[in-house]
Design a protein around this motif. Structure first.
Motif, mmCIF file in Angstrom:
data_model
loop_
_atom_site.group_PDB
_atom_site.id
_atom_site.type_symbol
_atom_site.label_atom_id
_atom_site.label_comp_id
_atom_site.label_asym_id
_atom_site.label_seq_id
_atom_site.Cartn_x
_atom_site.Cartn_y
_atom_site.Cartn_z
ATOM 1 N N HIS A 58 -1.800 0.132 -1.976
ATOM 2 C CA HIS A 58 -2.748 0.578 -2.995
ATOM 3 C C HIS A 58 -4.166 0.275 -2.537
ATOM 4 C CE1 HIS A 58 -1.927 -3.647 -3.987
ATOM 5 N NE2 HIS A 58 -3.020 -3.680 -4.728
ATOM 6 N N ASP A 59 -5.151 0.651 -3.354
ATOM 7 C CA ASP A 59 -6.531 0.669 -2.883
ATOM 8 C C ASP A 59 -7.370 -0.513 -3.332
ATOM 9 O OD1 ASP A 59 -6.485 1.510 -5.524
ATOM 10 O OD2 ASP A 59 -8.028 3.035 -5.275
ATOM 11 N N HIS A 60 -6.756 -1.643 -3.672
ATOM 12 C CA HIS A 60 -7.540 -2.851 -3.904
ATOM 13 C C HIS A 60 -7.993 -3.421 -2.554
ATOM 14 C CE1 HIS A 60 -5.894 -3.677 -8.222
ATOM 15 N NE2 HIS A 60 -6.813 -2.729 -8.188
ATOM 16 N N ALA A 61 -9.157 -4.044 -2.554
ATOM 17 C CA ALA A 61 -9.808 -4.431 -1.297
ATOM 18 C C ALA A 61 -8.947 -5.335 -0.440
ATOM 19 C CB ALA A 61 -11.146 -5.107 -1.603
ATOM 20 N N ASP A 62 -8.168 -6.225 -1.066
ATOM 21 C CA ASP A 62 -7.374 -7.161 -0.276
ATOM 22 C C ASP A 62 -6.190 -6.498 0.417
ATOM 23 O OD1 ASP A 62 -6.488 -6.889 -2.995
ATOM 24 O OD2 ASP A 62 -5.109 -8.556 -2.715
ATOM 25 N N HIS A 63 -6.062 -5.185 0.272
ATOM 26 C CA HIS A 63 -5.001 -4.441 0.946
ATOM 27 C C HIS A 63 -5.537 -3.358 1.888
ATOM 28 C CE1 HIS A 63 -1.693 -6.095 -1.608
ATOM 29 N NE2 HIS A 63 -2.724 -6.307 -2.404
ATOM 30 N N ILE A 64 -6.822 -3.014 1.776
ATOM 31 C CA ILE A 64 -7.346 -1.870 2.537
ATOM 32 C C ILE A 64 -8.594 -2.185 3.360
ATOM 33 C CG2 ILE A 64 -6.413 -0.172 0.920
ATOM 34 C CD1 ILE A 64 -9.343 0.101 -0.182
ATOM 35 N N ARG A 65 -9.065 -3.399 3.335
ATOM 36 C CA ARG A 65 -10.389 -3.710 3.895
ATOM 37 C C ARG A 65 -10.564 -3.227 5.336
ATOM 38 N NH1 ARG A 65 -13.787 -7.287 1.494
ATOM 39 N NH2 ARG A 65 -12.031 -8.198 0.349
ATOM 40 N N THR A 66 -9.489 -3.205 6.121
ATOM 41 C CA THR A 66 -9.610 -2.901 7.557
ATOM 42 C C THR A 66 -9.023 -1.549 7.947
ATOM 43 O OG1 THR A 66 -9.533 -5.282 7.993
ATOM 44 C CG2 THR A 66 -9.155 -3.884 9.857
ATOM 45 N N VAL A 67 -8.550 -0.754 6.992
ATOM 46 C CA VAL A 67 -7.910 0.510 7.376
ATOM 47 C C VAL A 67 -8.902 1.454 8.051
ATOM 48 C CG1 VAL A 67 -6.052 0.365 5.684
ATOM 49 C CG2 VAL A 67 -8.195 1.505 5.054
ATOM 50 N N GLY A 68 -10.165 1.441 7.618
ATOM 51 C CA GLY A 68 -11.153 2.293 8.257
ATOM 52 C C GLY A 68 -11.361 1.935 9.715
ATOM 53 N N SER A 69 -11.430 0.643 9.995
ATOM 54 C CA SER A 69 -11.604 0.192 11.383
ATOM 55 C C SER A 69 -10.392 0.544 12.234
ATOM 56 C CB SER A 69 -11.842 -1.315 11.411
ATOM 57 O OG SER A 69 -13.035 -1.655 10.746
ATOM 58 N N LEU A 70 -9.193 0.383 11.688
ATOM 59 C CA LEU A 70 -7.991 0.723 12.448
ATOM 60 C C LEU A 70 -7.937 2.212 12.759
ATOM 61 C CD1 LEU A 70 -5.425 -1.523 10.551
ATOM 62 C CD2 LEU A 70 -6.128 -1.790 12.931
ATOM 63 N N GLY A 71 -8.381 3.023 11.810
ATOM 64 C CA GLY A 71 -8.413 4.453 12.054
ATOM 65 C C GLY A 71 -9.501 4.857 13.025
ATOM 66 N N ASP A 72 -10.680 4.249 12.880
ATOM 67 C CA ASP A 72 -11.833 4.637 13.687
ATOM 68 C C ASP A 72 -11.753 4.079 15.110
ATOM 69 O OD1 ASP A 72 -14.411 5.688 14.256
ATOM 70 O OD2 ASP A 72 -15.308 3.741 13.824
ATOM 71 N N LYS A 73 -11.474 2.780 15.233
ATOM 72 C CA LYS A 73 -11.526 2.143 16.546
ATOM 73 C C LYS A 73 -10.250 2.320 17.352
ATOM 74 C CE LYS A 73 -14.792 -1.377 14.934
ATOM 75 N NZ LYS A 73 -15.032 -2.828 14.704
ATOM 76 N N LEU A 74 -9.100 2.392 16.671
ATOM 77 C CA LEU A 74 -7.819 2.466 17.378
ATOM 78 C C LEU A 74 -7.092 3.783 17.170
ATOM 79 C CD1 LEU A 74 -6.475 -1.148 16.688
ATOM 80 C CD2 LEU A 74 -7.657 -0.297 18.715
ATOM 81 N N ASN A 75 -7.686 4.668 16.389
ATOM 82 C CA ASN A 75 -7.086 5.983 16.111
ATOM 83 C C ASN A 75 -5.695 5.881 15.501
ATOM 84 O OD1 ASN A 75 -9.317 7.495 17.245
ATOM 85 N ND2 ASN A 75 -8.563 6.860 19.259
ATOM 86 N N LEU A 76 -5.467 4.824 14.723
ATOM 87 C CA LEU A 76 -4.164 4.680 14.090
ATOM 88 C C LEU A 76 -4.070 5.556 12.843
ATOM 89 C CD1 LEU A 76 -3.360 0.851 14.191
ATOM 90 C CD2 LEU A 76 -2.388 2.671 15.580
ATOM 91 N N PRO A 77 -2.945 6.226 12.647
ATOM 92 C CA PRO A 77 -2.754 6.957 11.400
ATOM 93 C C PRO A 77 -2.572 5.995 10.232
ATOM 94 C CG PRO A 77 -0.773 7.083 12.755
ATOM 95 C CD PRO A 77 -1.822 6.408 13.583
#
Length: 269
Positions: A58-77
């Motif tokens: 879900h989209d509470h901060a303690d579960h999503i804080r790093t998803v943008g970095s994982l997508g941007d820096k590592l190209n992870l889906p």
């Protein structure tokens, strides 16, 4: 061999690792990228070329804080429901998630990732939307349920199918009642869109236990309203009263809030 590790499990951040031995996935990414990388490196594991994607509950901060970095820096889906993806876009805590990393999932529609079949299922919580995950491979079944407002028939269905279960035990009722939270927050935590208490989780486990269940991990403990020993003892006692013996009939472990667990090898036979 299938391997599992909790990297963090608490209100300050959540992240779980599951591997089929060759490929792996993360469930949630609410802690810094460097912390995820270090936890894996300490086990001689790596994000790059090994982790195939991130499942978001879900989209509470303690579960999503790093998803943008994982997508941007590592190209992870990044796999999430449409509502959760929209919630990520609106969150001030998350770097922008690249369009190329977005993978929209639908509750109770199974998809494949990292050698597993994965079924998201709805969980009531006061987020934009919240899902748990039922994850299977030949001879293996695993379910994760976190931030659970109340138990539903759907949660019971997927949790009772698991040999390995990660489930929330957020607070002790007396600690919450007498603790420092203001009344509105106490009502939110204990309400039908909040979290599960030790008693609720113990009652639930006593109800759904079956001999095939091998290990239960208790996750997302409150820093202010619970204590690991109290949590474990409360649920162990409830199971014992139902004739279920912890250490013999199943293993029971309380996950640490802000540091990694051991790397568990889970039998898939």
């Amino acid at each position: 061999m299938i391997k599992f590790m909790s990297i963090a499990s608490g209100s300050s951040g959540n992240c779980y690792y599951l591997s089929n031995g060759n490929q792996a996935l993360l469930i949630d990414a609410g802690i810094p990228l460097r912390s995820i990388s270090k936890a894996l490196k300490d086990q001689l594991l790596s994000l790059e070329g090994h982790v195939m994607g991130v499942l978001v509950t879900h989209d509470h901060a303690d579960h999503i804080r790093t998803v943008g970095s994982l997508g941007d820096k590592l190209n992870l889906p990044v796999f999430a429901t449409e509502k959760v993806l929209n919630g990520i876009d609106c969150s001030r805590y998350v770097d922008s998630l690249p369009m190329a990393s977005r993978r929209m999932i639908v509750p109770e529609q199974t998809f494949a990732l990292a050698g597993f079949d994965i079924t998201p299922f709805p969980i009531p919580h006061d987020a934009t939307e919240n899902v748990g995950y039922h994850i299977t491979a030949p001879g293996f079944s695993f379910t994760l349920c976190t931030d659970v407002g109340h138990i539903t028939d759907t949660i019971s269905h997927y949790a009772s199918k698991a040999e390995y279960l990660v489930i929330e035990a957020n607070y002790d009722c007396e600690m919450l009642l007498s603790g420092p939270y203001p009344p509105f927050l106490k009502e939110r935590v204990s309400g039908p869109l909040g979290h599960l208490s030790n008693q609720e989780t113990g009652d639930f486990l006593a109800r759904i236990f079956r001999p095939e269940m091998k290990h239960v991990w208790l996750c997302h403990l409150s820093k202010d309203n619970n204590h690991p020993e109290l949590c474990w003892k409360s649920i162990e006692y409830r199971l014992f009263n139902e004739g279920i013996r912890v250490g013999k009939d199943l293993d029971l472990t309380v996950l640490k809030r802000s540091s990694p667990s051991e790397l568990y090898t889970l039998s898939g036979d």
